[in-house]
Design an enzyme around this catalytic site. Structure first.
Site, PDB file in Angstrom:
ATOM      1  N   SER A 188      31.177  22.495 -27.224  1.00  0.00           N
ATOM      2  CA  SER A 188      30.634  21.445 -26.369  1.00  0.00           C
ATOM      3  C   SER A 188      31.398  21.538 -25.052  1.00  0.00           C
ATOM      4  CB  SER A 188      30.856  20.060 -26.972  1.00  0.00           C
ATOM      5  OG  SER A 188      30.468  20.027 -28.329  1.00  0.00           O
ATOM      6  N   GLU A 206      24.128  15.327 -21.866  1.00  0.00           N
ATOM      7  CA  GLU A 206      24.743  14.071 -22.285  1.00  0.00           C
ATOM      8  C   GLU A 206      25.760  13.645 -21.242  1.00  0.00           C
ATOM      9  OE1 GLU A 206      26.189  13.629 -26.257  1.00  0.00           O
ATOM     10  OE2 GLU A 206      24.812  15.099 -27.100  1.00  0.00           O
ATOM     11  N   ASP A 249      29.603  11.592 -31.516  1.00  0.00           N
ATOM     12  CA  ASP A 249      28.385  11.746 -30.728  1.00  0.00           C
ATOM     13  C   ASP A 249      27.372  10.700 -31.182  1.00  0.00           C
ATOM     14  OD1 ASP A 249      27.063  12.949 -28.648  1.00  0.00           O
ATOM     15  OD2 ASP A 249      26.105  14.462 -29.891  1.00  0.00           O
ATOM     16  N   GLU A 277      22.285  20.035 -24.812  1.00  0.00           N
ATOM     17  CA  GLU A 277      21.924  18.625 -24.839  1.00  0.00           C
ATOM     18  C   GLU A 277      22.555  18.004 -23.607  1.00  0.00           C
ATOM     19  OE1 GLU A 277      22.817  16.990 -28.807  1.00  0.00           O
ATOM     20  OE2 GLU A 277      20.832  17.710 -29.408  1.00  0.00           O
ATOM     21  N   GLN A 311      20.909  24.284 -37.285  1.00  0.00           N
ATOM     22  CA  GLN A 311      20.931  22.834 -37.516  1.00  0.00           C
ATOM     23  C   GLN A 311      19.848  22.397 -38.502  1.00  0.00           C
ATOM     24  OE1 GLN A 311      20.329  20.647 -33.863  1.00  0.00           O
ATOM     25  NE2 GLN A 311      20.237  18.651 -34.878  1.00  0.00           N
ATOM     26  N   TYR A 352      23.440   8.831 -30.395  1.00  0.00           N
ATOM     27  CA  TYR A 352      22.066   9.349 -30.479  1.00  0.00           C
ATOM     28  C   TYR A 352      21.219   8.239 -29.890  1.00  0.00           C
ATOM     29  CZ  TYR A 352      18.256  11.494 -33.398  1.00  0.00           C
ATOM     30  OH  TYR A 352      17.134  12.120 -33.882  1.00  0.00           O
ATOM     31  N   ASP A 365      26.307  19.235 -25.169  1.00  0.00           N
ATOM     32  CA  ASP A 365      26.541  19.433 -26.603  1.00  0.00           C
ATOM     33  C   ASP A 365      25.641  20.568 -27.087  1.00  0.00           C
ATOM     34  OD1 ASP A 365      27.701  18.810 -29.028  1.00  0.00           O
ATOM     35  OD2 ASP A 365      26.104  17.424 -29.594  1.00  0.00           O
ATOM     36  N   LYS A 396      26.184  22.703 -34.287  1.00  0.00           N
ATOM     37  CA  LYS A 396      26.728  21.983 -33.128  1.00  0.00           C
ATOM     38  C   LYS A 396      28.180  22.344 -32.824  1.00  0.00           C
ATOM     39  CE  LYS A 396      23.508  18.587 -32.600  1.00  0.00           C
ATOM     40  NZ  LYS A 396      22.928  18.130 -31.333  1.00  0.00           N
ATOM     41  N   HIS A 429      14.670  10.589 -26.852  1.00  0.00           N
ATOM     42  CA  HIS A 429      15.144  11.799 -27.526  1.00  0.00           C
ATOM     43  C   HIS A 429      14.995  11.676 -29.040  1.00  0.00           C
ATOM     44  CE1 HIS A 429      17.550  15.255 -28.665  1.00  0.00           C
ATOM     45  NE2 HIS A 429      18.346  14.472 -29.373  1.00  0.00           N
TER      46      HIS A 429
END
Lengths: 429, 429
Positions: free
Chosen positions: A266, A210, A135, A208, A249, A137, A242, A262, A142
């Site tokens: 997913s 994505e 993953d 999330e 976290q 970023y 995700d 996480k 964000h």
């Protein structure tokens, strides 16, 4: 070789509703199971699923060098391994056979019954056996928003962020196909003001928004891939949620990164839309604020794709609440830069590996890609149509991500990436 | 069911040198390829590799319910999926057939030629197809040492460390079998005092002395495994070197954890030693300094294993330089606690998944598990027999990790986990 399958003027003899995500120009790939428990690789046109195992067996791929059982499999990995030339030949042939004027299959009722299913007759499965899931970023908005909330203004964007597509490894085993229910996870949570954690269900279950790309076999261990060659190894893209438990976290992630916050699930959309199908929707990515090191300098500047994304909360009463509208084109780092970075140390990437973009947040508040940002850490809850509010998700909420590209001639969509939240797991006594 | 295979008084009709890692009480599992390019699952006694595919075909497992091709595979995943009862029946039968007094195979020269190979006639391959690889960080000494160097005294051990077995996801694709050369990786490095990174080969290539355990299918997505049931799902252990590039790691790891500083390669020893074989070497793990949350409270206190570990640098002149002597028993968190933590949020764990212990450092300087600690960040380089010094590894160095258990009756070893460092990859023009 031309991408003949992209011809925007082609119509299919299969009915396709106006605005469908799956016109004959899309031809995505997925895996499904029929009512007779046959698992096969397939494609989709309109509301029809096409069994490519049967299509191949009945000779419709004649002349293309394909192994006999290439499509009679429970994952796309082998097909993806065959590389871009094969993907293109296969898509072109499918487009040709289903074109309005082509009577070969259209007028063969027996073959049609074997090959073509209504979408509601089949069930979609995971399209690939994901070997490794990474993953990234790569949305600056964000990374800045989360940094502001987790680390404060002075450390919001870390010093490395503008120099590299920051990424980390995620969990492959818990990648599930759209429609799979998501248990609210439990874990260690540090109550505000306390120095000892407590155990319980997450109080901040988040999405999330994505997109993820799926690779073919990229390289041998030890061999970096130049950034300008990287696109050659990308098969296609999916929508990706995700799921994240922010409280879990927050307590666990220093110093080794997110883990149990996480890896409980997913969700991916079931149809992989090929890069070939997305070709007409190329666009520029944001201008680099710092010149990256040479291995990340990409000659092509139209290295992103204009994919419109939406997230919706469906509540139990059936309401659909649109909570975010964003776009893949906001990503600061391109997929090629991500792949060049990933392999620059010699790390090997294989067929079926999946790389998430990271949460896609746009510049405006209604374009943020997570509840963490949309509710600004719970300080500004969203009000839904039924009058209830959400800082994070409730049990019973269904979270749906949709994505599509459009121009004046054609619409290429991804379908949906959806999951309903169920209560924490209870062990049977 | 008794672990008959562990009988310390049993001798084999195959010659086993005194002090061998592989007496008839070990019976580890691995995958090898013969000179005739046959790939098979096998075991090892002394300096002999035993083809379990042929052993099964010739009827030596008769009476044990096994699928026909269970051992004629290129990974142990399916065998591991079959569960503890099968593993035990298979080990017991192998012990029985190779016991000194058993003439069945001993006196069948034709079968011996098909089943038994000298170790130098075969090549070891990766024993499992690793679906997901997780690395923990469970040595308090290591976490403290690294924390001191990376974050200073005040933040050395993070507040979460004593509450949970901190872990993160690593890269499965780059796990290689002992003997595979390791290219020195390149990447972004932040020069001391600079705010902009440069690109180049790592100047701080390091090992991490670890052990890893391999699981069977543990749970369905969503279902946590209680800590007192976790051992049931652990198949066995290997030696593990989690190669690390400290300069790359240091620049990239905040906030999402290590990525390119680690994922260029991890080396495992080829023979998986079963938990059954390690049973006689159970010992207590260090006393918990803080009572963990109930889901991590394990009834059994002898939940660790006394495995002596050594790391050696072999230089090109043939010298062997012992640089560390440590022990798996120093780990603060047990494997059961790691597995209970990993699944407490519902994360699913599958057959062939691999979980690293994290660097195993003991309390004394000569027991540290990484060059980072042994040379204290380069401030105290080690001097080798040839007079050269090492803060980290040079090209041409071979790093060998060895591990074994011993009591007055028997010695159970892991063989070696070794890799030679080759120069950075150069692209052919």
């Amino acid at each position: 070789m031309q991408i003949l399958a992209n011809n925007p003027n082609r119509k299919s003899w299969l009915k396709v509703d106006k605005g469908s995500d799956f016109p004959i120009q899309n031809i995505p790939f997925g895996v499904f199971i029929t009512k007779d428990d046959i698992i096969t690789i397939g494609t989709r046109i309109g509301e029809y699923a096409i069994d490519l195992g049967a299509f191949h067996q009945l000779g419709y791929f004649n002349g293309i060098p394909l192994t006999d059982d290439l499509f009679m499999q429970d994952s796309l990995n082998d097909f993806i391994s065959d590389g871009r030339k094969t993907w293109r030949l296969v898509r072109n042939r499918i487009a040709e056979v289903f074109e309005a004027g082509n009577s070969t299959l259209r007028d063969n009722q027996k073959h049609r019954e074997i090959i073509i299913f209504d979408m509601d007759e089949i069930e979609m499965l995971l399209p690939v056996n994901v070997g490794d899931y990474t993953d990234f970023y790569s949305s600056k908005e964000h990374a800045t928003n989360v940094g502001l909330m987790f680390r404060g203004k002075d450390n919001a964007l870390m010093p490395n962020w503008l120099h590299m597509p920051v990424g980390y490894h995620g969990r492959s085993s818990s990648i599930v196909v759209s429609g799979t229910p998501i248990h609210r996870p439990c874990g260690q949570i540090l109550p505000s003001g306390s120095s000892s954690p407590v155990f319980g269900p997450t109080q901040s279950l988040d999405m999330e928004i994505e997109m993820a790309f799926i690779t073919t076999d990229v390289n041998n261990l030890g061999e970096p891939i130049p950034v300008d060659e990287a696109e050659e190894y990308i098969f296609g893209m999916v929508l990706f949620n995700d799921w994240s438990a922010r409280d879990i976290q927050k307590w666990e992630y220093v110093p080794l990164g997110p883990f149990l916050g996480k890896n409980f699930a997913s969700t991916i959309s079931p149809w992989i839309v090929t890069m070939d199908a997305l070709e007409p929707f190329r666009c520029e990515s944001p201008k680099k604020e710092i010149e990256p090191l040479p291995y990340l300098q990409q000659k092509r500047t139209n290295n992103s794709f204009d994919v419109k994304l939406q997230a919706v909360i469906k509540t139990n009463n059936g309401d659909e609440n649109l909570i975010s509208e964003t776009n893949f084109k906001h990503m600061y780092w391109s997929m090629s830069q991500q792949l060049a970075h990933h392999t620059v140390n010699g790390c090997n990437v294989r067929s079926g590996d999946l790389m998430g973009s990271g949460t896609i947040s746009g510049p405006t508040k209604n374009s943020y890609g997570s509840m963490l940002e949309l509710s600004w850490g719970g300080k500004e809850p969203l009000t839904l149509k039924d009058g209830t509010t959400r800082s994070f998700f409730n049990d019973g909420d269904t979270v749906v991500i949709r994505g599509y590209c459009e121009n004046e001639k054609v619409n290429i969509g991804f379908g949906t990436c959806s999951g309903k939240i169920s209560p924490p797991f209870k062990r049977k006594k």
